[in-house]
Scaffold this active site. Structure first.
Site, mmCIF file in Angstrom:
data_model
loop_
_atom_site.group_PDB
_atom_site.id
_atom_site.type_symbol
_atom_site.label_atom_id
_atom_site.label_comp_id
_atom_site.label_asym_id
_atom_site.label_seq_id
_atom_site.Cartn_x
_atom_site.Cartn_y
_atom_site.Cartn_z
ATOM 1 N N LYS A 1 0.827 -1.200 0.000
ATOM 2 C CA LYS A 1 0.000 0.000 0.000
ATOM 3 C C LYS A 1 0.873 1.267 0.000
ATOM 4 O O LYS A 1 2.059 1.231 0.327
ATOM 5 C CB LYS A 1 -0.915 0.011 1.234
ATOM 6 C CG LYS A 1 -1.936 -1.130 1.262
ATOM 7 C CD LYS A 1 -2.919 -1.017 0.122
ATOM 8 C CE LYS A 1 -4.084 -1.988 0.251
ATOM 9 N NZ LYS A 1 -3.727 -3.403 0.063
ATOM 10 N N ASN A 2 0.268 2.387 -0.356
ATOM 11 C CA ASN A 2 0.997 3.655 -0.347
ATOM 12 C C ASN A 2 1.638 3.920 1.009
ATOM 13 O O ASN A 2 2.725 4.483 1.097
ATOM 14 C CB ASN A 2 0.059 4.814 -0.689
ATOM 15 C CG ASN A 2 -0.350 4.809 -2.144
ATOM 16 O OD1 ASN A 2 -0.334 3.771 -2.795
ATOM 17 N ND2 ASN A 2 -0.730 5.966 -2.663
#
Length: 380
Positions: A194-195
């Site tokens: 994920k970011n």
């Protein structure tokens, strides 16, 4: 030939390595691995970042969704509305609490829930089934918020709890409001890809109500309050201190990383246009206030799988999110849905693929991705 992986976290790690080693060493020395001050600090930071009143650290994005349903009082026989074009956990948790997923088709451009379809789905439910509709889970897919104003209006009309699946969308915005702060619950994942990723599993629930915040906190530790006294049944949904500390370090860099992703998306758009590929490739819609590009997902009209195979031969990392929509998964056959029931979701599953978009990509790598796609179409 140039190698362009779908994701390469080693470059990101190099920028935080010294701080990560220092803080993890402190935790090893303290031997305080479960919950504790690092988790509490991260909860406060995430609440601020998402513009939420409260936040509770949990063991994964999946468990964030699960504990939110439990805190909302979703029980066997209840119905929960969501989309069939999303990661499995979104609907899987509905089934795990004994509730019934009710699927709603998506928009063809954003791949998020179609609000006209949501209204139609609710209206067409038999009266008894409509009375059992208790919640809706909009998914902010690929880093872009769903169209929340009409959803919140419908939820208010039908007394639905709103649980935002923001697993891919931390920092994304809808009319200057942050993902996870518009509904009753917001659910985030810190899976490493994920970011904002941990060094393992982790998640967060954002909550706007003090009563629900306290309930999530209790559910996180088997429903125990005070310790060893259980008024209701919860689960083991605790966040590790090590993961919280890593996420807290990364959070300081998140906006800069997000801006680089957005710049990379802009570069892609220019490169695709310059290559004359705008008819062969449909680029991601960017219609809400702030798209954070957890994924850069393109759509191609035909021969998607051939293009995927060609790009992999060129050492370009690609992925298909998601090849089988949830209403056609074997485990959900009991719901009675058929092929053709959600044509936009089915089309997306058959025609989309994700390209590398992570912040550390070079301009040469971005150009090579587009050049490789151009080469595929030139060979036809």
């Amino acid at each position: 030939m140039m190698k362009v992986p779908l994701l390469d976290l080693k470059g990101q790690y190099a920028t935080i390595r010294d701080e990560a080693l220092r803080v993890t060493s402190e935790i090893y020395d303290s031997q305080m691995f479960i919950l504790g001050p690092h988790v509490e600090t991260l909860e406060q930071e995430i609440a601020r970042y998402t513009q939420s009143r409260y936040a509770v650290g949990v063991s994964s994005g999946t468990d964030a969704l699960l504990v939110s349903l439990m805190a909302a009082g979703i029980e066997p026989g209840h119905r929960v509305l969501t989309t069939p074009y999303t990661f499995f956990a979104t609907a899987g948790v509905i089934a795990r609490v004994g509730a019934i997923p009710v699927f709603v088709d998506i928009e063809p451009d954003t791949f998020n829930m179609d609000m006209a379809a949501l209204a139609k789905t609710i209206d067409e439910l038999p009266k008894a089934a409509r009375a059992q509709c208790k919640a809706v889970i909009p998914v902010h897919l690929y880093g872009q918020c769903a169209d929340m104003d009409p959803l919140l209006e419908l939820a208010g009309q039908h007394n639905l709890v709103v649980i935002e699946d923001a697993a891919q969308a931390i920092g994304s915005e809808y009319k200057d409001r942050r993902a996870g702060a518009m509904g009753d619950f917001g659910c985030f994942s810190f899976f490493p890809s994920k970011n904002l990723g941990a060094f393992g599993d982790g998640g967060m629930v954002t909550v706007q109500s003090k009563e629900r915040y306290e309930r999530v906190q209790i559910l996180r530790v088997h429903g125990s309050h005070p310790k060893y006294y259980h008024s209701f049944i919860g689960g083991n949904f605790r966040l590790d201190a090590l993961q919280a500390a890593i996420v807290s370090i990364k959070l300081k860099h998140l906006d800069a990383w997000t801006e680089k992703r957005r710049q990379n998306a802009g570069t892609y758009r220019k490169l695709f246009e310059a290559a004359g590929l705008t008819e062969q490739v449909r680029l991601p819609a960017d219609v809400m206030s702030r798209h954070i590009y957890n994924q850069f997902v393109i759509s191609v009209p035909e021969r998607r799988d051939d293009l995927v195979a060609f790009l992999r031969e060129q050492e370009v990392g690609v992925e298909i999110y998601y090849p089988v929509p949830l209403h056609l998964q074997k485990c959900f056959a009991y719901l009675g849905y058929q092929e053709g029931d959600f044509p936009v979701s089915e089309h997306a599953a058959a025609h989309t693929l994700a390209l590398p978009i992570y912040p550390e990509l070079s301009q040469d790598q971005l150009a090579y991705v587009v050049e490789s796609i151009a080469a595929f179409y030139k060979q036809e």
